[in-house]
Design a protein around this motif. Sequence first.
Motif, PDB file in Angstrom:
ATOM      1  N   GLY A   1     -10.179 -21.651 -12.184  1.00  0.00           N
ATOM      2  CA  GLY A   1     -10.792 -20.835 -13.227  1.00  0.00           C
ATOM      3  C   GLY A   1     -10.018 -20.886 -14.526  1.00  0.00           C
ATOM      4  N   ARG A   2     -10.740 -20.612 -15.613  1.00  0.00           N
ATOM      5  CA  ARG A   2     -10.149 -20.611 -16.958  1.00  0.00           C
ATOM      6  C   ARG A   2     -10.767 -19.480 -17.768  1.00  0.00           C
ATOM      7  NH1 ARG A   2     -10.514 -25.494 -21.445  1.00  0.00           N
ATOM      8  NH2 ARG A   2      -8.671 -24.904 -22.638  1.00  0.00           N
ATOM      9  N   ASP A   3     -10.000 -18.845 -18.643  1.00  0.00           N
ATOM     10  CA  ASP A   3     -10.489 -17.690 -19.396  1.00  0.00           C
ATOM     11  C   ASP A   3     -11.671 -18.048 -20.291  1.00  0.00           C
ATOM     12  OD1 ASP A   3      -9.456 -18.200 -22.307  1.00  0.00           O
ATOM     13  OD2 ASP A   3      -7.711 -18.555 -21.066  1.00  0.00           O
ATOM     14  N   ARG A   4     -12.362 -17.017 -20.777  1.00  0.00           N
ATOM     15  CA  ARG A   4     -13.683 -17.203 -21.378  1.00  0.00           C
ATOM     16  C   ARG A   4     -13.684 -18.065 -22.635  1.00  0.00           C
ATOM     17  NH1 ARG A   4     -15.814 -11.243 -22.191  1.00  0.00           N
ATOM     18  NH2 ARG A   4     -15.372 -11.345 -19.968  1.00  0.00           N
ATOM     19  N   LEU A   5     -12.615 -18.080 -23.406  1.00  0.00           N
ATOM     20  CA  LEU A   5     -12.590 -18.936 -24.596  1.00  0.00           C
ATOM     21  C   LEU A   5     -11.563 -20.064 -24.492  1.00  0.00           C
ATOM     22  CD1 LEU A   5     -13.176 -16.414 -27.526  1.00  0.00           C
ATOM     23  CD2 LEU A   5     -14.719 -18.186 -26.675  1.00  0.00           C
ATOM     24  N   GLY A   6     -10.999 -20.270 -23.316  1.00  0.00           N
ATOM     25  CA  GLY A   6     -10.144 -21.435 -23.108  1.00  0.00           C
ATOM     26  C   GLY A   6      -8.790 -21.343 -23.777  1.00  0.00           C
ATOM     27  N   ILE A   7      -8.161 -20.168 -23.728  1.00  0.00           N
ATOM     28  CA  ILE A   7      -6.827 -20.020 -24.320  1.00  0.00           C
ATOM     29  C   ILE A   7      -5.795 -20.774 -23.488  1.00  0.00           C
ATOM     30  CG2 ILE A   7      -5.081 -18.365 -25.107  1.00  0.00           C
ATOM     31  CD1 ILE A   7      -7.342 -16.238 -25.118  1.00  0.00           C
ATOM     32  N   LYS A   8      -5.942 -20.706 -22.176  1.00  0.00           N
ATOM     33  CA  LYS A   8      -5.021 -21.394 -21.270  1.00  0.00           C
ATOM     34  C   LYS A   8      -5.691 -22.632 -20.673  1.00  0.00           C
ATOM     35  CE  LYS A   8      -2.183 -19.896 -22.572  1.00  0.00           C
ATOM     36  NZ  LYS A   8      -0.934 -20.526 -23.019  1.00  0.00           N
ATOM     37  N   PRO A   9      -4.927 -23.694 -20.427  1.00  0.00           N
ATOM     38  CA  PRO A   9      -5.518 -24.994 -20.085  1.00  0.00           C
ATOM     39  C   PRO A   9      -5.559 -25.280 -18.587  1.00  0.00           C
ATOM     40  CG  PRO A   9      -3.226 -25.298 -20.638  1.00  0.00           C
ATOM     41  CD  PRO A   9      -3.491 -23.809 -20.730  1.00  0.00           C
TER      42      PRO A   9
ATOM     43  N   LEU B   1     -11.137 -28.372 -17.390  1.00  0.00           N
ATOM     44  CA  LEU B   1     -12.020 -27.262 -17.114  1.00  0.00           C
ATOM     45  C   LEU B   1     -12.484 -26.680 -18.444  1.00  0.00           C
ATOM     46  CD1 LEU B   1     -12.395 -26.395 -14.132  1.00  0.00           C
ATOM     47  CD2 LEU B   1     -11.147 -24.308 -14.684  1.00  0.00           C
ATOM     48  N   PRO B   2     -13.782 -26.479 -18.642  1.00  0.00           N
ATOM     49  CA  PRO B   2     -14.246 -25.929 -19.920  1.00  0.00           C
ATOM     50  C   PRO B   2     -13.907 -24.454 -20.041  1.00  0.00           C
ATOM     51  CG  PRO B   2     -16.068 -26.118 -18.404  1.00  0.00           C
ATOM     52  CD  PRO B   2     -14.884 -26.748 -17.709  1.00  0.00           C
ATOM     53  N   PRO B   3     -13.959 -23.891 -21.238  1.00  0.00           N
ATOM     54  CA  PRO B   3     -13.779 -22.445 -21.376  1.00  0.00           C
ATOM     55  C   PRO B   3     -14.731 -21.705 -20.442  1.00  0.00           C
ATOM     56  CG  PRO B   3     -13.821 -23.482 -23.535  1.00  0.00           C
ATOM     57  CD  PRO B   3     -14.174 -24.558 -22.547  1.00  0.00           C
ATOM     58  N   ALA B   4     -14.215 -20.682 -19.756  1.00  0.00           N
ATOM     59  CA  ALA B   4     -14.978 -19.886 -18.788  1.00  0.00           C
ATOM     60  C   ALA B   4     -15.421 -20.701 -17.591  1.00  0.00           C
ATOM     61  CB  ALA B   4     -16.178 -19.200 -19.434  1.00  0.00           C
ATOM     62  N   GLY B   5     -14.799 -21.846 -17.369  1.00  0.00           N
ATOM     63  CA  GLY B   5     -15.118 -22.616 -16.184  1.00  0.00           C
ATOM     64  C   GLY B   5     -14.657 -21.899 -14.924  1.00  0.00           C
ATOM     65  N   LEU B   6     -15.475 -21.932 -13.899  1.00  0.00           N
ATOM     66  CA  LEU B   6     -15.136 -21.357 -12.600  1.00  0.00           C
ATOM     67  C   LEU B   6     -15.691 -22.309 -11.539  1.00  0.00           C
ATOM     68  CD1 LEU B   6     -13.815 -19.016 -11.080  1.00  0.00           C
ATOM     69  CD2 LEU B   6     -16.018 -17.833 -11.125  1.00  0.00           C
TER      70      LEU B   6
ATOM     71  N   ILE C   1     -17.683 -30.345  -5.418  1.00  0.00           N
ATOM     72  CA  ILE C   1     -17.327 -29.387  -6.469  1.00  0.00           C
ATOM     73  C   ILE C   1     -18.591 -28.727  -7.004  1.00  0.00           C
ATOM     74  CG2 ILE C   1     -16.180 -29.058  -8.693  1.00  0.00           C
ATOM     75  CD1 ILE C   1     -14.632 -31.613  -8.203  1.00  0.00           C
ATOM     76  N   GLU C   2     -18.602 -27.433  -7.002  1.00  0.00           N
ATOM     77  CA  GLU C   2     -19.681 -26.659  -7.608  1.00  0.00           C
ATOM     78  C   GLU C   2     -19.164 -26.097  -8.931  1.00  0.00           C
ATOM     79  OE1 GLU C   2     -22.403 -22.697  -6.642  1.00  0.00           O
ATOM     80  OE2 GLU C   2     -21.301 -23.704  -5.024  1.00  0.00           O
ATOM     81  N   LYS C   3     -19.671 -26.628 -10.046  1.00  0.00           N
ATOM     82  CA  LYS C   3     -19.172 -26.263 -11.363  1.00  0.00           C
ATOM     83  C   LYS C   3     -20.019 -25.144 -11.965  1.00  0.00           C
ATOM     84  CE  LYS C   3     -17.337 -30.905 -12.236  1.00  0.00           C
ATOM     85  NZ  LYS C   3     -17.281 -32.076 -13.154  1.00  0.00           N
ATOM     86  N   ARG C   4     -19.375 -24.045 -12.283  1.00  0.00           N
ATOM     87  CA  ARG C   4     -20.054 -22.893 -12.867  1.00  0.00           C
ATOM     88  C   ARG C   4     -19.306 -22.445 -14.108  1.00  0.00           C
ATOM     89  NH1 ARG C   4     -20.486 -19.076  -7.418  1.00  0.00           N
ATOM     90  NH2 ARG C   4     -20.669 -20.761  -5.882  1.00  0.00           N
ATOM     91  N   ARG C   5     -19.932 -21.558 -14.865  1.00  0.00           N
ATOM     92  CA  ARG C   5     -19.234 -20.855 -15.935  1.00  0.00           C
ATOM     93  C   ARG C   5     -19.598 -19.382 -15.795  1.00  0.00           C
ATOM     94  NH1 ARG C   5     -22.924 -22.883 -21.059  1.00  0.00           N
ATOM     95  NH2 ARG C   5     -24.558 -21.315 -20.860  1.00  0.00           N
TER      96      ARG C   5
END
Length: 621
Positions: free
Chosen positions: A141-149, A205-210, A218-222
């Motif tokens: 997972g990655r935070d909603r605006l992609g602050i962390k990579p 992983l894109p911003p808000a990727g989960l 792999i099931e890619k969601r946001r």
Amino acid sequence: MCGIAGVWRKRDPIGSGDLSDVARMMQALAHRGPDDHGNWNDARLALGHRRLTIIDPSPAAGEPMLAASGDGVLCYNGEVYNFRALRRTLEAEGLTFRTVSDTEVVLQALHHWGPQKAVPSFDGMFAFAYFDVRDGALWLGRDRLGIKPMSVAETGERLLFASEDKAILACHDFPRRIDTRELTLRLAWQSRDSSYSVFNGIERLPPAGLWKITGDGIEKRRFWHVLDVLESARIAGDNTSDAGHAATLQTLLEESVELHCIADTSLATACSGGVDSGLITALAKRFRPELHGYVVDPKLGRSEAQDAERTGRHVGVSLRRVSLDRDRFFELWPRAVWHLETDGWHASHAALLALAEQCRADGVKVLLTGEGSDELFGGYKWQASTMRLWRQSWLQRLFRSKARRDRKFAELRRAPFRNSIGRGSPMDRSMALRALSPELNFLQTKLFDRLEGVAPPADRAFLASCFYDLYSHLQDLLHRHDRLSMAASVELRVPFLENRLIDFALHLPRRQKYRDGTGKWLLKKVAERHLPRENIRAAKIGFDMADAFSAGTQGLLRGGLLRDAMKWSSSELEDLIDMARSHETSRLRLVGMELLLRLYMGNETTGGLTEALHAEVGSVK
């Protein structure tokens, strides 16, 4: 703030080679977490973690962290600032805790609620790998605006993931190849850095990727996107007074800054002469009375140091100047490119690395900055210039037929912003969108359409431009800030990108963002209570650095790797060198890309490239 790494086996069990690769990845990420390290593995998954201790420095808060039951494990990078409120909720549901860390709260929330419920409740910046032993699912997972990579690479038998590309490149037998399409997109000034890698086989992983990884794939969601949460009726129906909006913004800013000041270590601010970082500094002083700030003081061109010190005196915060001359710039530029994993396209990259290194030398581990304000509150000139495309004079409205007006509307809708790709003929536009970044360029129209009901069309286009910048310009800034602050083992925090502040700003009408020729109108009204008036009224200049820092370096392109990668002829190369000689942005982008290829494909050292830059400038003289 940390570095994470892992290997997921699709079929065969984890072996000694996988464990060795995790060790290599952890070594490549040592700068992200010099305070401690840990690892964990089972039959299918191996995890590694580098720790920068910020909250709860006790060994019990180390990672990878296991749930008390032993059937869940977390490897996590970032801070979830509302962890205390989440902990109270979890305790009310019967859970107990053995540390005071946010890491344990994140783990318990993921394990107790499940990632799909837990992650949207996290208010902060994060990238994580969570393995649920109960069903054998790995979640990234990655935070909603992609602050962390988070970087990911899928090979035939394995899935590799890590905080930075260079960790994956360190794995045994991983092919190190450049994606020339990505080079082209960057040279065409497409915003790519946060969500795309220049290396073949690595994605981010894109911003808000989960993402959910199981034996089935792999099931890619946001879990969040502006298109999903935007309520145009809230904007169109807004009738709150200016005073009411200002009071709300003041409260939200205070609460966000207070959350971002939570740390069991020293904290400072990056304070330029501008409104955003100045306001963060003023508010942080309330919660950290011992606070001091930093400002870069370039020895070529204009310096913001005096403006920043005016803010410092006004709010009672001492500022430390970070000097940057040309020799230091040549030392830092190749190192910045190494950490960025892309070209050093702006001279300020070296300046930010210098600032972060000074923080670390002073024992400061956490730095607050003002990024995100311009995107959320309408601070860029190109956002305001977009409105002019949509405004019609009285004569035009009087004499233009409805059919012609409709055709004009449809034409503008497809390229709604002043800086939209392909503002020429429809064919030119279609070709540009296909060839460049369709996922970003078609987002412009989607955002404009999502704001249906907001009037007039100029307001609609302005707001869409602001929202688009969250996925374009801001992504470059966040990537730069993460990589260059962590290069010096410093955690950089962005209080403007707090969940409630984001929601508030998304639903402000245009008049609260741009009014009477003034961008960030509402934010500046709040800033008037805290900052010197002359700093608020000053024209926005960004992180300005003089052309002279990189002047004369363009000859480094001759005989280099970028020419070979792009298949330029000798005459084409000389034309590009001639352009770069007089055009600083092209020079930085082209020479920065050459530095990148020499570092990652030519195995040259940062020190050797510093010498090459000096030699090139010396030969020009």
